[in-house]
Design a protein around this motif. Structure first.
Motif, short mmCIF file in Angstrom:
data_model
loop_
_atom_site.label_atom_id
_atom_site.label_comp_id
_atom_site.label_asym_id
_atom_site.label_seq_id
_atom_site.Cartn_x
_atom_site.Cartn_y
_atom_site.Cartn_z
N THR A 115 48.51 71.85 13.91
CA THR A 115 49.88 72.29 13.64
C THR A 115 50.74 71.16 13.07
O THR A 115 51.43 71.33 12.07
N ALA A 116 50.66 69.98 13.70
CA ALA A 116 51.52 68.87 13.29
C ALA A 116 51.12 68.33 11.91
O ALA A 116 51.98 68.04 11.08
N LEU A 117 49.82 68.18 11.68
CA LEU A 117 49.36 67.57 10.44
C LEU A 117 49.07 68.59 9.35
O LEU A 117 49.23 68.30 8.16
N GLY A 118 48.63 69.79 9.76
CA GLY A 118 48.23 70.79 8.77
C GLY A 118 49.36 71.24 7.88
O GLY A 118 49.18 71.42 6.66
N LYS A 119 50.55 71.38 8.45
CA LYS A 119 51.67 71.87 7.64
C LYS A 119 52.14 70.84 6.61
O LYS A 119 52.85 71.18 5.67
N VAL A 120 51.69 69.58 6.77
CA VAL A 120 52.02 68.53 5.80
C VAL A 120 50.87 68.30 4.83
O VAL A 120 51.05 68.28 3.60
N LEU A 121 49.65 68.15 5.37
CA LEU A 121 48.51 67.71 4.56
C LEU A 121 47.86 68.82 3.76
O LEU A 121 47.36 68.57 2.65
N ILE A 122 47.84 70.04 4.28
CA ILE A 122 47.19 71.13 3.53
C ILE A 122 47.96 71.43 2.24
O ILE A 122 47.34 71.47 1.16
N PRO A 123 49.29 71.62 2.27
CA PRO A 123 50.01 71.79 1.00
C PRO A 123 49.88 70.59 0.07
O PRO A 123 49.81 70.75 -1.16
N ALA A 124 49.83 69.37 0.64
CA ALA A 124 49.68 68.17 -0.19
C ALA A 124 48.33 68.16 -0.90
O ALA A 124 48.25 67.80 -2.09
N MET A 125 47.26 68.56 -0.20
CA MET A 125 45.95 68.62 -0.83
C MET A 125 45.91 69.67 -1.94
O MET A 125 45.35 69.44 -3.02
N LYS A 126 46.52 70.82 -1.67
CA LYS A 126 46.57 71.86 -2.71
C LYS A 126 47.31 71.35 -3.95
O LYS A 126 46.89 71.60 -5.09
N LYS A 127 48.40 70.63 -3.73
CA LYS A 127 49.17 70.10 -4.85
C LYS A 127 48.38 69.08 -5.65
O LYS A 127 48.56 68.95 -6.87
N GLN A 128 47.47 68.37 -4.98
CA GLN A 128 46.65 67.36 -5.65
C GLN A 128 45.44 67.97 -6.38
O GLN A 128 44.68 67.26 -7.02
N GLY A 129 45.25 69.29 -6.28
CA GLY A 129 44.17 69.94 -7.00
C GLY A 129 42.97 70.33 -6.16
O GLY A 129 41.97 70.84 -6.68
N TYR A 130 43.03 70.11 -4.84
CA TYR A 130 41.96 70.55 -3.95
C TYR A 130 42.02 72.07 -3.82
O TYR A 130 43.11 72.65 -3.83
N SER A 131 40.86 72.69 -3.67
CA SER A 131 40.87 74.14 -3.45
C SER A 131 41.48 74.44 -2.09
O SER A 131 41.31 73.68 -1.13
N ALA A 132 42.20 75.54 -2.00
CA ALA A 132 42.87 75.90 -0.75
C ALA A 132 41.88 76.12 0.40
O ALA A 132 42.14 75.64 1.52
#
Length: 427
Positions: A115-132
């Motif tokens: 919860t704490a890290l996912g809401k920051v890092l998952i959107p950041a990875m998507k923005k960097q071009g990683y698949s969702a």
């Protein structure tokens, strides 16, 4: 009585009744079927199960994690992790795994990590071009480390459930090497996939700049060190260490980082009360369920069946691991531990298996259940942050789940991976 107890429990789980209510209602059904037991027995056993000074460690650790989350720790840990591993291919994926390893030493909870890290890092990875799906799956798999790297709420529950002869300090120390192995294996798989899919390097921070990036995160990184040193050094008990963690977290948030405000304390305390009530409600009703299961003779029958298959400790551990992996698909980890510990501990002791070693096997195994449908809560949390279908994330998490199973195999059959550090520190 055992038939009514287990049939009622399984039937209630299958129709979607929450685990705590399923245990309570199944216990009532068993009391009715027996005919000679009073209904007050369930309430009595629930009070006995929850009335323990040592269980105070659970709400304290939850409160400490919430304080650290509100207090600005997340961004500082991510920045430090990025400085160390962001230079590699798939740098943000590497940062995600290392961040969860660091945060695991604070929260003691997989859900808190996700919860704490996912809401920051998952959107950041998507923005960097990683698949969702990759982003969600990696975050979910990394969060498994929450209860493995100390402090750990499931380890506290295991130690209290087994009782005499099991040191929670030894369990905490035993989780360090498996947690590091899991984190490194996930980083290796993330790197392999990143190279294959040409995911980008995130940021090449000069090595000389790493100490400067580390300083803001140092206060947070010291928290698990203080807990382990205090508990293993005999300075304070596990319950007292949880209270120390709360004071330390409040000090960091209010005085050092100054991101924790006085007005934040009310929602933090409310959230802690809700989280603690959920865990304690499960513990209370599992106490009555476990008592009825014990007097029904079911644990003895299961132990006799496993012993009839083999007396070889390696075979017994294999059978138990298979059982736990299946149970983990359908049952929340804490409830599964409270139900199965009275069943499995006599088998483990008869086979001569070390209880600290087995405790880490049990916790590690059931944490992998957080990645398996239909119950796998981490899948739901991270799929929501990644905005993807659950089935897409399930496919993406398979390589990381395989790495977890490999580490489970290693800690099962190489006991020193678990016992080396407790033996070194505690003797």
């Amino acid at each position: 009585m055992s038939a009514a107890l287990m049939f009622g429990f399984v039937a209630l789980i299958l129709i979607g009744v929450p685990i705590a209510f399923a245990m309570g209602l199944a216990s009532l059904l068993a009391i009715i079927a027996h005919g000679g037991l009073p209904f007050s027995l369930l309430a009595q056993r629930a009070l006995v199960g929850a009335d323990s000074y040592s269980l105070l460690a659970i709400p304290f650790f939850i409160l400490a994690g919430n304080l650290m989350n509100y207090g600005g720790i997340t961004s500082r840990l991510i920045e430090f992790a990025n400085a160390v591993v962001g230079r590699f291919r798939g740098g943000l994926a590497q940062t995600t795994v290392l961040s969860t390893m660091l945060f695991s030493g604070i929260s003691g909870s997989a859900v808190a990590d996700a919860t704490a890290l996912g809401k920051v890092l998952i959107p950041a990875m998507k923005k960097q071009g990683y698949s969702a799906p990759f982003a969600g799956a990696l975050m979910a798999a990394s969060s498994v480390n929450g209860p493995i790297i100390p402090p750990s709420i499931p380890m506290v529950i295991y130690g209290l459930s087994v009782g005499k002869g099991v040191s929670i300090a030894a369990l905490f120390l035993g989780g360090v090497v498996p947690g590091l192995l899991l984190g490194l294996s996930l980083m290796g798989m993330a790197y392999y996939i990143s190279v294959k899919r040409n995911y980008p390097v995130f940021e090449q921070v000069p090595w000389r700049a790493i100490p400067r990036r580390a300083m803001p995160a140092l206060w947070a990184i010291m928290m698990p060190v203080i807990i382990l040193a205090g508990v293993t050094g005999g300075i304070f008990t596990v319950t007292e260490s949880a209270a120390v963690a709360v004071l330390y977290a409040a000090f960091i948030g209010l005085v050092v980082y100054r991101e924790l405000k006085i007005q934040d304390l009310v929602p933090i305390l409310v959230q802690t009360a809700l989280d603690s009530a959920l865990v304690m409600f499960i513990i209370a009703l599992a106490s009555g369920f476990g008592y009825l299961m014990a007097i029904s003779g079911l644990p003895r029958d299961i132990a006799a069946w496993i012993s009839s298959v083999s007396t070889n400790p390696h075979v017994i551990l294999l059978l138990i691991n298979i059982l736990l992996l299946i149970v983990g698909c359908f049952m929340e980890a804490i409830a599964a531990m409270l139900i199965l510990i009275p069943v499995l501990i006599p088998i483990v002791q008869a086979a001569g298996i070390d209880l600290i070693h087995f405790g880490l096997i049990m916790v590690f195994n059931l944490m992998l259940g957080l990645l398996t449908p239909p119950v796998g809560i981490l899948l739901y949390i991270c799929a929501n942050f990644a905005e993807i279908k659950l089935e897409d994330e399930i496919v993406a998490v398979i390589p990381f789940l395989v790495m977890g199973l490999i580490i489970l195999f290693l800690i099962t059959y190489v006991p020193m991976l678990v016992l080396w550090l407790p033996n070194l520190v505690l003797g």
